[in-house]
Scaffold this active site. Sequence first.
Site, short mmCIF file in Angstrom:
data_model
loop_
_atom_site.label_atom_id
_atom_site.label_comp_id
_atom_site.label_asym_id
_atom_site.label_seq_id
_atom_site.Cartn_x
_atom_site.Cartn_y
_atom_site.Cartn_z
N TRP A 194 35.45 42.28 36.59
CA TRP A 194 35.45 42.10 38.05
C TRP A 194 34.37 41.09 38.47
CZ3 TRP A 194 36.48 47.18 41.19
CH2 TRP A 194 37.57 47.87 40.64
N TYR B 182 46.79 38.39 28.61
CA TYR B 182 45.39 37.99 28.75
C TYR B 182 44.48 38.84 27.86
CZ TYR B 182 40.73 37.65 30.87
OH TYR B 182 39.38 37.51 31.07
N THR C 171 36.14 40.52 27.91
CA THR C 171 36.65 41.19 29.12
C THR C 171 36.96 42.67 28.91
OG1 THR C 171 38.51 41.18 30.68
CG2 THR C 171 38.97 40.43 28.47
#
Length: 294
Positions: free
Chosen positions: A148, A123, A99
């Site tokens: 996203w 996270y 991510t």
Amino acid sequence: MIWLIGNKGMLGTEVARQLEENKIDFIGTDRDVDFTDATATENFTAGKKIDFIINCAAYTAVDRAESEYELAEKLNADGPRNIARLAKHIGAKLIHISTDYVFDGNADTPRSEDMEINPIGVYGVTKAHGEKAIAEETDEFYIIRTAWLYGWAGKNFVYTMIRAMNTHDSVKVVNDQKGSPTFAGDLASVILKIVCGANIDYGIYHCTDLGEITWWDFTNEIKKQGIECGWITNRDCTVNPCATEEYPTPAKRPAYSVLSKDKIQKALGINLPDWKESLGVFLKSKMFDAERIK
């Protein structure tokens, strides 16, 4: 043979669909095989010739992670370590999804794969731990950072905003966080290129659709294309911009999380699509789940 972990999630569902469409042999698992349990994963792979492991499983509840560190660490770090160790043991290559949240967002130029990471929330911290664990356990890995993400299966920002615009006179969306939307179909296509024999070096890659926008920009385009496709019936809904401070959340979000895609595009010899183009593909497809906007 490919082992797809997390085949019922948003990305995993799309990867499975494309594997089936291309008649590529794979086995998909979700919660039926605990990928954090070494014994469970060893028993599952016993007697199978696994060439690739694709890990789409993760703890992705960004805000809830702030109060569930141990669970997030188990799924985002311990699980990937276990899978990486197993992959090396059975001679399989590993593709793992990470991510943009591994970066702190304190920048104004796209982040490349070799830039220093500095996550600012649980996270991101646990996903960074997962990346480190994989690199410690095996050399034959591809870590793909994305951002996203939205797709036909599961909850996502596009479905949420269409539903909100159809049921409210106005919506308020942050306009000071920049990133790049990513259609799950595009990311899955990149994953398939790798498993189908693309000759690229192991390591970390960034993959999102092209473009640099805010969530407010994204919402306005969702409204525009959503009206054109007939999904948005409340044409008069106003999309108002706001600052992050006006929409407090337990987890802090990166203010700037645009990822450079130069490395993956050069390695695979591809041009990733523009985010607006991919949003159109998503909205116009027969796989668009109208039940999720009700």
